[in-house]
Design a protein around this motif. Structure first.
Motif, PDB file in Angstrom:
ATOM      1  N   LYS A  67       1.736  -8.088 -27.643  1.00 28.99           N
ATOM      2  CA  LYS A  67       3.032  -7.590 -27.172  1.00 28.99           C
ATOM      3  C   LYS A  67       4.048  -7.845 -28.260  1.00 28.99           C
ATOM      4  O   LYS A  67       4.038  -8.917 -28.868  1.00 28.99           O
TER       5      LYS A  67
ATOM      6  N   GLU B  87       8.316  -7.083 -29.586  1.00 26.22           N
ATOM      7  CA  GLU B  87       9.631  -6.553 -29.273  1.00 26.22           C
ATOM      8  C   GLU B  87       9.642  -5.072 -29.632  1.00 26.22           C
ATOM      9  O   GLU B  87       9.070  -4.690 -30.652  1.00 26.22           O
ATOM     10  N   SER B  88      10.286  -4.251 -28.809  1.00 27.98           N
ATOM     11  CA  SER B  88      10.235  -2.825 -29.074  1.00 27.98           C
ATOM     12  C   SER B  88      10.953  -2.528 -30.388  1.00 27.98           C
ATOM     13  O   SER B  88      12.025  -3.043 -30.655  1.00 27.98           O
ATOM     14  N   GLY B  89      10.306  -1.745 -31.208  1.00 26.87           N
ATOM     15  CA  GLY B  89      10.874  -1.434 -32.518  1.00 26.87           C
ATOM     16  C   GLY B  89      10.443  -2.376 -33.617  1.00 26.87           C
ATOM     17  O   GLY B  89      10.841  -2.226 -34.759  1.00 26.87           O
TER      18      GLY B  89
ATOM     19  N   VAL C  84      -0.008   2.468 -29.913  1.00 25.81           N
ATOM     20  CA  VAL C  84       1.236   1.861 -29.446  1.00 25.81           C
ATOM     21  C   VAL C  84       1.491   2.330 -28.024  1.00 25.81           C
ATOM     22  O   VAL C  84       1.486   3.517 -27.743  1.00 25.81           O
TER      23      VAL C  84
ATOM     24  N   SER D  39       4.162   1.646 -24.647  1.00 31.81           N
ATOM     25  CA  SER D  39       5.326   0.861 -24.274  1.00 31.81           C
ATOM     26  C   SER D  39       5.138   0.442 -22.833  1.00 31.81           C
ATOM     27  O   SER D  39       4.623   1.172 -22.008  1.00 31.81           O
TER      28      SER D  39
ATOM     29  N   LYS E 180      15.172  -6.107 -24.953  1.00 33.60           N
ATOM     30  CA  LYS E 180      14.810  -4.715 -24.793  1.00 33.60           C
ATOM     31  C   LYS E 180      14.126  -4.499 -23.442  1.00 33.60           C
ATOM     32  O   LYS E 180      13.431  -5.378 -22.940  1.00 33.60           O
TER      33      LYS E 180
ATOM     34  N   PHE F 171      11.772  -2.307 -22.738  1.00 33.41           N
ATOM     35  CA  PHE F 171      10.341  -2.175 -22.920  1.00 33.41           C
ATOM     36  C   PHE F 171       9.874  -3.126 -24.016  1.00 33.41           C
ATOM     37  O   PHE F 171      10.574  -3.328 -24.991  1.00 33.41           O
ATOM     38  N   PHE F 172       8.708  -3.676 -23.813  1.00 36.29           N
ATOM     39  CA  PHE F 172       8.024  -4.297 -24.935  1.00 36.29           C
ATOM     40  C   PHE F 172       7.021  -3.271 -25.403  1.00 36.29           C
ATOM     41  O   PHE F 172       6.583  -2.433 -24.620  1.00 36.29           O
ATOM     42  N   GLN F 173       6.669  -3.315 -26.665  1.00 33.13           N
ATOM     43  CA  GLN F 173       5.588  -2.422 -27.055  1.00 33.13           C
ATOM     44  C   GLN F 173       4.295  -3.213 -27.054  1.00 33.13           C
ATOM     45  O   GLN F 173       4.281  -4.402 -27.351  1.00 33.13           O
ATOM     46  N   THR F 174       3.269  -2.546 -26.640  1.00 32.79           N
ATOM     47  CA  THR F 174       1.956  -3.160 -26.674  1.00 32.79           C
ATOM     48  C   THR F 174       1.163  -2.449 -27.759  1.00 32.79           C
ATOM     49  O   THR F 174       1.073  -1.226 -27.769  1.00 32.79           O
TER      50      THR F 174
END
Lengths: 381, 227
Positions: free
Chosen positions: B25, B27-29, B40, B42, B61, B63-66
């Motif tokens: 996981k 942080e988004s971006g 990727v 989200s 944020k 969303f987290f990105q996965t």
């Protein structure tokens, strides 16, 4: 006990890591068995009797059970977090520990209670400030407004006025404009120490409306003039609108809304909010709605003004009655000026109390004014 | 999962090697680059309400990105927004860390993130806001800071004082109080320190060598005012 038991507590001590050594704690009849796993797979086990422990609460939120024992280099501090583990400890602990345990629990309850009380009091005071501003602010607002120079008010009003007129079809000359100018002059002459220079504009629009901006800028829509059966009726509305200006109702509204928004901005802490706040003021100016107390004030002072100008005050009343009778949904003046029939009744009572006075007619013929606006003369009684 | 900090210093980046099927996981971006085998996604960590509360409350944020190595092993490169050091912690399942809202960069699958309300004085005066992230679980946790990261180790009952806007993360076993920096209020503020946090061990406190708020105030004077 095997290595498969995952650690459930952290042990701190002089030669243990600062982040705490993860360990597995098991509660037994005589005390705790603490098992440390090590990277090499070897286990170190320690059994500590209940009698050795000092009990307290700790951690960021006082939600850990802290057990201390030993002295000097061998001093150990154990942090238990899991509620089941804490409960098991409480049940198994002998009497001499239950007293400090309860004391620690009591302290935790006190700390939590204090936090709740603090939150409640802060929430309460924020609510009190908001409510106080909302309901009790009138006096404060009047005081603040009385300190704002008229020039500022005029600048503010002028900006909104120009902005509004730039999207409108303005009537520059003709009998309607002349009539409105005459009415305004007659009314303005009767205002002692008038700091405002009234500017009244006729806008071509079928909406039955008129409004006043701070600083003496008044807009009358032709729809309202078509609807009126006499010049006195329009003069009544003008008397009402001019008094909104004289009583500085618009400024009062702005100051009140600004105050509430400033409090909100302080609470929310949004610094960019100030720019939004300024924009909001502009919007507010154009959608100015006066509250009922202000309407009542403008009605009464408007009636007196019309009376002093020797214009028939009955026009004001008949116009209000007309507004309350006919197609209410389509009259915009009504939506911002509610309860016309009640207001007409009150004005009647007010008028009855005033001594009779000779009237001076206008120099224009209302039928000609309406004719110039495209109303067929047959409709005029 | 193997990780490595590239270019340590002011402008670092983390390289994480993922085995097939593993995910991380972030942080988004935060993703800078990845192998083509990594997808990727989200994801709203903690469900919609959890994500919403995190967004609204901590300013994190939504969303987290996965990043998932779904088509075979691969690597990803991650970097924070601000210049500053990155630290990698290995959580053991017992230790929990409180992390200020900008401190989280990435975490392994076993990491749990929740937002948590601080008490009134800490929220109002602590400089991290009312809501912080509470991160626990088992696995790798990557934090980032503004400036360099300094680690302070506290033994039981040992105390240490930290300026309130320099905090990055601290263990849940520590506790802290907000205090004036000097003995008087006037001296506290004229000294430029204002309020400080008095931490009490045991546990670890990570601090950052620069104060984002002060830096923002400093840089603001060079920005032309437009409105």
């Amino acid at each position: 006990m095997t290595t498969t038991d995952s650690p459930n507590a952290l042990c701190f001590g002089e030669e243990l890591p600062a982040s705490g050594a993860p360990c597995f704690v098991q509660i037994e009849g005589h005390g705790l068995t603490i098992t440390f796993g090590s990277e090499s797979g070897k286990e170190a086990q320690e059994t500590v009797p209940f009698s050795a422990f000092a009990v307290s609460a700790g951690g960021l939120d006082h939600d850990h059970l802290v057990l201390k024992w030993g002295e000097g280099l061998l001093a150990r501090t154990l942090y238990l977090k899991h509620p089941d583990l804490i409960r098991a400890f409480r049940e198994a602990a002998p009497d001499h520990l239950s007293q400090p345990f309860e004391q620690a629990a009591e302290r935790v309850r006190q700390v939590r209670h204090r936090h709740r009380v603090m939150w409640a009091s802060v929430g309460g005071s924020i609510l009190a400030v908001v409510l106080g501003l909302w309901f009790g602010a009138d006096l404060l607002v009047e005081m603040a407004v009385s300190r704002i120079p008229v020039e500022w008010e005029q600048k503010l009003g002028e900006a909104a006025y120009k902005d509004f007129l730039s999207h409108q079809d303005v009537m520059k000359e003709g009998p309607a404009v002349k009539a409105v100018e005459e009415m305004t002059q007659r009314l303005a002459e009767q205002i002692p120490n008038n700091p405002y220079k009234f500017q009244v504009t006729v806008v071509k629009s079928d909406v039955v409306n008129a409004f006043a901006l701070p600083g003496g800028y008044v807009v009358v829509f032709t729809g309202l003039m078509k609807k009126a059966d006499s010049g006195e009726e329009v003069a009544g509305v003008l008397g009402h609108e001019l008094n909104h200006v004289l009583q500085r109702h618009g400024m009062e509204r702005i100051v009140k809304n600004l105050g509430i928004m400033a409090v909100v901005a302080i609470i929310v802490g949004d610094q960019q909010g100030l720019i939004g706040l300024m924009r909001q003021v502009g919007v507010e100016l154009l959608t100015l709605k006066f509250d009922r107390a202000q309407e009542m004030e403008a009605d009464l002072t408007g009636l007196q003004l019309v009376y002093r100008a020797k214009i028939d005050p009955k026009g004001m009343i008949t116009f209000f009655q007309k507004l309350s009778e006919k197609d209410e949904g389509r009259l915009e003046w009504l939506s911002t000026h509610p309860m016309s029939s009640v207001r007409a009744d009150r004005l009647k009572a007010e008028l009855a109390a005033l001594p009779r006075r000779s009237l001076e007619p206008f120099t224009f013929q209302w039928s000609e004014v309406q004719g110039a606006l495209g109303v067929s003369p047959v409709a005029v009684p | 999962m193997k990780s490595e900090i590239l270019y340590p210093g002011a402008f670092p980046m983390v390289r994480v090697e993922l085995a097939s099927g593993e995910h991380i996981k972030a942080e988004s971006g935060a993703m800078v680059g990845s192998s083509p085998t990594v997808d990727v996604e989200s994801k709203m960590e903690g469900g919609f309400l959890g994500a919403l509360s995190r967004k609204l409350l901590t300013g994190e944020k939504f969303f987290f990105q996965t990043l998932r190595a779904s088509r075979g092993p691969g690597e990803v490169l991650l970097a924070p927004t601000v210049p500053g050091e990155i630290v990698i912690l290995e959580l053991d399942g017992v230790n929990e860390y409180m992390v200020q809202k900008d401190g989280f960069l990435a975490g392994a699958e076993g990491i749990n993130i929740e937002s948590k309300m601080q008490n009134l004085s800490r929220g109002l005066l602590g400089g991290e806001g009312f809501f912080i992230l509470k991160i626990g679980g088992k696995g790798m946790l990557v934090l980032n800071s503004f400036g360099a990261v300094h680690k302070i180790e506290l033994k039981p009952d040992q105390e240490y004082i930290v300026d309130n806007s320099h905090l990055v993360a601290w263990s849940a076993t520590t506790s802290y109080n907000i205090e004036k920096a000097a003995s008087g209020w006037v001296a506290s503020f004229t000294s430029g320190e204002g309020l400080v946090c008095r931490f009490r061990g045991p546990g670890i406190v990570y601090i950052q060598s620069r104060n984002p708020g002060s830096f923002g105030a400093w840089i603001r004077q060079f920005i032309p005012v437009s409105e």
